[in-house]
Motif scaffolding. Structure first.
Motif, PDB file in Angstrom:
ATOM      1  N   PHE A 215       0.857  -1.182   0.000  1.00  0.00           N
ATOM      2  CA  PHE A 215       0.000   0.000   0.000  1.00  0.00           C
ATOM      3  C   PHE A 215       0.899   1.239   0.000  1.00  0.00           C
ATOM      4  N   GLY A 217       1.112   4.974   1.206  1.00  0.00           N
ATOM      5  CA  GLY A 217       0.343   5.846   2.084  1.00  0.00           C
ATOM      6  C   GLY A 217       1.012   6.124   3.411  1.00  0.00           C
ATOM      7  N   TRP A 219       0.699   5.575   7.703  1.00  0.00           N
ATOM      8  CA  TRP A 219       0.197   4.742   8.798  1.00  0.00           C
ATOM      9  C   TRP A 219       0.762   5.292  10.097  1.00  0.00           C
ATOM     10  N   TYR A 232      -4.838   5.092   9.068  1.00  0.00           N
ATOM     11  CA  TYR A 232      -4.138   4.808   7.822  1.00  0.00           C
ATOM     12  C   TYR A 232      -4.848   5.513   6.667  1.00  0.00           C
ATOM     13  N   THR A 234      -4.311   5.289   2.580  1.00  0.00           N
ATOM     14  CA  THR A 234      -3.509   4.563   1.604  1.00  0.00           C
ATOM     15  C   THR A 234      -4.180   4.474   0.234  1.00  0.00           C
ATOM     16  N   SER A 256      -8.735   3.681   3.361  1.00  0.00           N
ATOM     17  CA  SER A 256      -8.305   4.485   4.503  1.00  0.00           C
ATOM     18  C   SER A 256      -9.268   4.282   5.672  1.00  0.00           C
TER      19      SER A 256
END
Length: 491
Positions: A215, A217, A219, A232, A234, A256
């Motif tokens: 992924f 993104g 976190w 999260y 992503t 997300s």
């Protein structure tokens, strides 16, 4: 015609021999390397005194998520050394180090009539290979820079998908920060990374198939006492199986949300999360278009005495095209281990159910979206997907030795509704099954053996025979068989 058939059979035998030779040669190389590695280079463990042993940290084990390993213990002189440790701990600057590592997985698969014989799928025998190499830089006490490359190949597989092959590409590349905050710990990652929840029924790193799921993104998490809160944002990476360094993510697919975990509730851990899943061009037998789903998940797992359990449920609401979405899924696995018996037998019962579309004409889609499910949650054969499903699976597991685990299971499978199709992995459906046939899909037998040789090397074998129902046969399906032999090495 006879000569052509004989030549074809001969070619099949030659290919199978080639796979076996590849596996054997890989085994010889890996075992040789492992045998060399077990020798201690600088520190003799027998010379360590009892006082030193009690205070000395242990060597890290090779983990599924390699970025979770911490090799700075090698700065302690009391830790036994193995050949290659000069690459596991490379100090630089002040209080910094670099660690290198690799994974190699070789798996021979023979799949006779994949997808339950639908789509004229012939018997297929092939070798899939996954190579991963990584570099893990730890800077100071809090900062981590992790990069992992992957090269996954499928040799002689007739139908190669993005879960089978991913030529040399970036699997993970992220910056992480971990530091104390008030009475807890703050964690943060940004970049390409893997993410897996619980038993990976719905959100997984897809360890089973040949290509894992990353992924792109952000976190972050905060842990304090028995609590953990994380969020999260992503875009799941989409695999381009051809070419090099061409995997990508974009706004066409996003995932997300946030999650809360609490330990020590009802004898175990209670967790729940909310996520928003969005993708362009969602396709189901009864609906298509832009897909947006709000996901609500709750799970409890625990163990008391010899009993263990894991229970999870998810609701999905949203819309796809001009239709609204209302879907659900639930799963439970409960087991009892006879811990006093020499074989440590564990009997277990797995129950799974997921909704299907009950009425194609009512303007609502009830088909559960499998999201990023683990391809090996049911079996490695991949015959069973997590949509329009009722699944019952009793099993027994024994451990003849600490290193050997044997498992046998019987799976029984129905459709939740006959108005919807039979589904495989990845929301793929079987043609001509929606609105036809009976609920009964079929049954399967699964046998599996896992042999661990040491912390680095393991071998696994799995066999699945799926006996389809009469109505599935009438709709073009057939009984299916799968055999897989896997060798895995991590350094």
């Amino acid at each position: 015609m006879i000569d052509r058939t004989l030549r074809h059979k001969k070619q099949k035998r030659i290919k199978l021999k080639t796979y076996v030779k590849l596996m054997l040669s890989s085994t010889v190389c890996i075992v040789s390397f492992t045998s060399m590695s077990v020798a201690y280079a600088e520190t003799d463990s027998a010379a360590i005194t009892e006082t030193e042993t009690t205070s000395c940290p242990t060597r890290p084990k090779v983990l599924t998520n390699r970025w979770q390993e911490n090799w700075d213990v090698l700065k302690q002189d009391c830790v036994p050394r193995k050949r290659g440790d000069q690459f596991k701990y490379i100090p630089f600057g002040h209080n910094n180090y670099l660690s290198l590592g690799a994974n190699l997985r070789e798996r021979i698969e023979i799949n006779d009539r994949a997808k339950l014989g639908s789509g004229n799928t012939p018997k297929d025998g092939y070798l899939i290979q996954r190579l991963q190499i990584h570099a893990d830089a730890r800077i100071g006490e809090h900062l981590q820079v992790f990069t992992q490359l992957i090269d996954s190949r499928a040799f002689d597989k007739k139908n190669i998908t993005p879960t089978d092959q991913n030529r040399f590409d970036v699997e993970q590349a992220f910056i992480a920060w971990v530091s104390p905050l008030h009475n807890g710990t703050f964690k943060f990652r940004v970049g390409r990374q893997e993410m897996a929840f619980d038993l990976q029924r719905f959100i997984s790193n897809r360890e089973g198939p040949n290509v894992r799921q990353p992924f792109d993104g952000i976190w972050s998490a905060y842990e304090f006492g028995d609590w953990r809160v994380l969020g999260y944002l992503t875009r799941p990476v989409q695999i381009d199986k051809d070419g090099y360094f061409n995997d990508f993510s974009n706004s066409n697919l996003s995932f997300s949300g946030f999650r809360v975990d609490k330990q020590n509730i009802l004898g175990g851990e209670l967790s729940g999360y909310y996520s928003r899943y969005q993708r362009d061009h969602g396709v189901f037998p009864n609906a298509a278009g832009h897909e947006s789903r709000d996901l609500y998940d709750v799970r409890h797992l625990g163990k008391k005495n010899n009993i263990d359990w894991d229970i999870e449920a998810m609701l999905q609401y949203g819309d796809i095209g001009s239709k609204s979405i209302s879907a659900w899924a639930g799963s439970s696995i409960a087991g009892y281990t006879f811990s006093d018996h020499v074989l440590k037998p564990r009997i277990a019962l797995q129950l799974d159910a997921a909704s299907g579309d009950r009425n194609p004409e009512d303007g609502e889609l009830n088909t559960f979206n499998q999201l990023f499910a683990n391809g090996s949650y049911f079996t490695l054969a991949g015959y069973t997907g997590y949509s329009n499903l009722i699944h019952v699976k009793p099993s027994i597991t024994i451990k003849p030795t600490d290193q050997l685990t044997l498992m046998g299971a019987l799976g029984l499978q129905w459709r939740e509704t006959t108005r919807d199709a039979v589904y495989f992995q990845g929301n793929n459906s079987m043609n001509n099954t929606a609105g036809h046939g009976s609920k009964w899909t079929g049954s399967y037998i699964q046998l599996r053996a896992d042999q661990k040789f040491n912390d680095n090397l393991s071998l696994a074998a799995e066999m699945v025979h799926f006996n389809v129902s009469d109505s599935i046969q009438k709709m073009g399906g057939d009984d299916s068989q799968y055999v897989g032999l896997e060798l895995k090495y991590g350094w």
